[in-house]
Design an enzyme around this catalytic site. Structure first.
Site, PDB file in Angstrom:
ATOM      1  N   ASP A 143      -8.401  -5.677  -5.393  1.00 56.51           N
ATOM      2  CA  ASP A 143      -8.025  -4.569  -4.512  1.00 56.51           C
ATOM      3  C   ASP A 143      -9.022  -3.413  -4.642  1.00 56.51           C
ATOM      4  OD1 ASP A 143      -6.858  -2.409  -3.191  1.00 56.51           O
ATOM      5  OD2 ASP A 143      -4.831  -3.084  -3.657  1.00 56.51           O
ATOM      6  N   ASP A 176     -14.381 -21.337 -10.459  1.00 61.70           N
ATOM      7  CA  ASP A 176     -13.809 -21.531  -9.130  1.00 61.70           C
ATOM      8  C   ASP A 176     -14.146 -20.379  -8.189  1.00 61.70           C
ATOM      9  OD1 ASP A 176     -12.391 -19.618 -10.423  1.00 61.70           O
ATOM     10  OD2 ASP A 176     -10.409 -20.408  -9.967  1.00 61.70           O
ATOM     11  N   ASP A 214     -12.237 -17.298 -17.574  1.00 62.62           N
ATOM     12  CA  ASP A 214     -10.855 -17.804 -17.515  1.00 62.62           C
ATOM     13  C   ASP A 214     -10.775 -19.305 -17.714  1.00 62.62           C
ATOM     14  OD1 ASP A 214     -11.467 -18.963 -14.896  1.00 62.62           O
ATOM     15  OD2 ASP A 214     -11.313 -16.923 -14.116  1.00 62.62           O
ATOM     16  N   HIS A 231      -6.867  -5.954  -0.828  1.00 65.68           N
ATOM     17  CA  HIS A 231      -5.803  -4.970  -0.656  1.00 65.68           C
ATOM     18  C   HIS A 231      -4.715  -5.523   0.259  1.00 65.68           C
ATOM     19  CE1 HIS A 231      -3.828  -1.138  -0.649  1.00 65.68           C
ATOM     20  NE2 HIS A 231      -3.995  -0.956   0.637  1.00 65.68           N
ATOM     21  N   SER A 247       0.848  -1.192   0.000  1.00 65.15           N
ATOM     22  CA  SER A 247       0.000   0.000   0.000  1.00 65.15           C
ATOM     23  C   SER A 247       0.890   1.251   0.000  1.00 65.15           C
ATOM     24  CB  SER A 247      -0.949  -0.032   1.207  1.00 65.15           C
ATOM     25  OG  SER A 247      -1.990   0.895   1.025  1.00 65.15           O
ATOM     26  N   ASP A 254     -16.919 -15.532 -13.891  1.00 65.71           N
ATOM     27  CA  ASP A 254     -16.065 -16.587 -13.343  1.00 65.71           C
ATOM     28  C   ASP A 254     -15.509 -17.504 -14.438  1.00 65.71           C
ATOM     29  OD1 ASP A 254     -14.924 -18.662 -11.950  1.00 65.71           O
ATOM     30  OD2 ASP A 254     -16.615 -19.019 -10.616  1.00 65.71           O
TER      31      ASP A 254
HETATM   32 CA   LIG Z   1     -12.701 -18.455 -12.647  1.00 67.25          CA
END
Ligand SMILES: [Ca+2]
Length: 531
Positions: free
Chosen positions: A406, A263, A259, A445, A187, A256
């Site tokens: 983040d 998961d 990709d 974060h 940070s 989700d």
């Molecule tokens: Ca995924």
């Protein structure tokens, strides 16, 4: 000649003599802790040097007890300018317990306080370690009012002065300079890390820059824009915790699988174009499962981020889809930095640092003109220099990481900085040999989140610096109630972890690092949708 007198002479003489004198001065390693108080480092006062026995230590201003091994505690104040008062501490393990290394640790936010827990972690592992309060006390930005030098101290000077001085204190206490020096921060600490890499590349051999708030001027403008976009005229937040959680869940549901693995994690939110309008309440209803038109508008503006009203150019990245409200605590959502504050976060930047007008009214902001003014006047405040050839020449290594969820420092901005360095340094190959970025899917974060978010970046960095083993992956883990329930490799950007297709998708062993197809530029269908 007494050790104390010799030290004073050695510190005042040329480096060659200093090196030659050091071994003779401390054949058995180090001065007794108490005598460190006699050091005569210019513009530095050693306030105390105390041998601490092993056991519990309660840091000043804290109720949290730290259990520590025996160490020598040095408290010091540096005054590089007449208006400076940089407090810092150096903790030194006994020579026989010392791992031969020095570790500087970073801070969070504007907090003017020494990072005792991070020092404790370093000390327990055998490092000599140091932390500074960055030259002021507390998180209130009023410290900068009428004190331009204190702003510089906070922005970069305190960490540098702490580092230079600590190295001398380590040398005197342990009988020799540290073999290696590392800096670790997240940070604001990530900002400090990049500041060191850019401005003082000789300070450290290895640097960990986590979720770096280095683009701090634009981030501050981004906070202001986001707060205005998500609050009513009366200052009430438009999006509640429940609606933030609804947004996170809906974004994950929509994206989700992009990709290739369902998961619960969006690997790269830049590929997710979930449109909150899909949640628009019907027939004027407002219930937990839908969003009102103002709520849809607020969420969209958070994703889009601040753009120049004049040119339409992106001034600062928006916050990633999935980061809205992914956990129960405020920091695992947009609440801490945008929704909950009764006024825009970091208004003090404008009032005390920039305009020198404590009554400054944020409604008067001119995004283009005021940003240009801020970058001209306070450019030193944001370490965004992309030429890292100083660090490369020094032989330094830099590991940067970010969490794809983040909600404080948008990961897109961190990735964009990395890509800027790659471009400036002449390409990926010329960057990878000293600087790598690891982006953690499902991490918030600096830590937290549904994705694997615990990993040993410093350990990987040490392998790189000390043994030339560049990190091809970091193994990250996720724990629930202290029990690890998911591991996954974090891959050097732009690579991503790809499931091999067999075995548990909660086991890092079943993943490889692969290069994904290029991220398409913003691709949205007219109705929103996800691609
Ligand atoms: Ca995924």
């Amino acid at each position: 000649m007494t050790r104390r007198l010799l030290t004073a002479i050695v510190l005042a003489t040329a480096p060659t003599l200093l090196e030659a004198a050091a071994p003779a001065a401390a054949p058995n390693g180090g001065t007794a802790c108490a005598t460190l108080a006699a050091l005569t480092i210019p513009a530095v006062t050693i306030r105390s040097a105390t041998a601490m026995p092993a056991g519990a230590f309660t840091p000043p201003g804290s109720r949290q007890e730290l259990v520590l091994p025996a160490f020598c505690r040095v408290e010091a104040t540096a005054r590089p300018t007449s208006d400076s008062e940089i407090k810092f501490e150096v903790w030194l393990p006994p020579v026989e317990a010392w791992n031969g290394k020095f570790q500087g640790v970073g801070n969070g936010g504007y907090m003017g306080s020494i990072s005792y827990p991070a020092m404790a972690t370093a000390l327990r592992k055998g490092y000599a370690t140091a932390s500074t309060d960055t030259g002021h006390i507390g998180d209130d930005m009023r410290f900068g009012q009428g004190h331009p030098e204190k702003i510089v101290d906070y922005a970069y000077r305190a960490v540098h002065v702490m580092t230079e001085t600590s190295k001398l204190i380590v040398r005197d206490a342990q009988g020799r300079f540290a073999d290696r020096s590392y800096f670790v921060g997240c940070s604001a600490g990530g900002q400090q890390a990049l500041g060191e890499a850019q401005r003082f590349p000789e300070d450290y051999d290895g640097i960990v820059a986590g979720d770096p708030a280095n683009n701090r001027i634009r981030q501050t403008f981004g906070f202001l824009y986001s707060w205005i976009a998500t609050h009513s005229k009366e200052g009430a937040p438009i999006l509640s915790q429940a609606k933030l959680a609804l947004l996170s869940k809906s974004a994950v549901d929509a994206c989700d699988a992009i990709d290739g693995l369902k998961d619960g994690l969006i690997d790269d939110p830049r590929r997710c174009h979930f449109d909150p309008a899909k949640l628009l309440c019907r027939n004027g209803a407002d219930d937990a499962a839908c969003l009102t038109a103002p709520q849809v508008d607020a969420a969209r503006k958070m994703y889009e981020g601040l753009k120049s009203p004049k040119t339409g150019e992106q001034v600062y990245a928006g916050w990633p889809r999935g980061s809205e409200g992914f956990g129960d605590s405020a920091i695992e959502s947009w609440r801490t930095y945008v929704m909950d504050p009764p006024e825009p976060m970091r208004l003090g930047f404008f009032k005390y640092f920039l305009f020198h007008d404590p009554n400054w009214d944020y409604h008067t902001i001119d995004w283009d003109r005021d940003l240009a003014y801020a970058e001209q006047k306070l450019g030193f405040f944001a370490p965004v220099e992309r030429d890292l050839s100083g660090l490369k020449k020094h032989g330094g290594k830099l590991i940067m990481y970010t969490g794809w969820l983040d909600p404080v420092v948008p990961p897109q901005d961190t990735v964009s900085y990395y890509e800027g360095v790659v471009k400036t340094m002449g390409g990926s190959e010329k960057t990878r040999d000293f600087f790598r970025l690891f982006a953690a899917p499902g991490m918030g974060h600096c830590s937290g989140g549904p994705g694997p978010n615990q990993f040993d970046a410093l350990g990987a960095l040490e392998q790189w610096v000390e043994h030339g083993a560049a990190p091809d992956k970091l193994i990250a883990s996720h724990a629930t109630d202290g029990k690890i329930d998911r591991t996954r490799p974090l891959c050097p950007y732009p690579q991503v972890a790809r499931w091999k297709g067999t075995g548990s998708s909660d086991d890092a062993a079943n993943f490889t690092c692969a290069t994904p197809p290029p991220t398409p530029a913003t691709r949205t269908t007219p109705t929103g949708g996800t691609r």
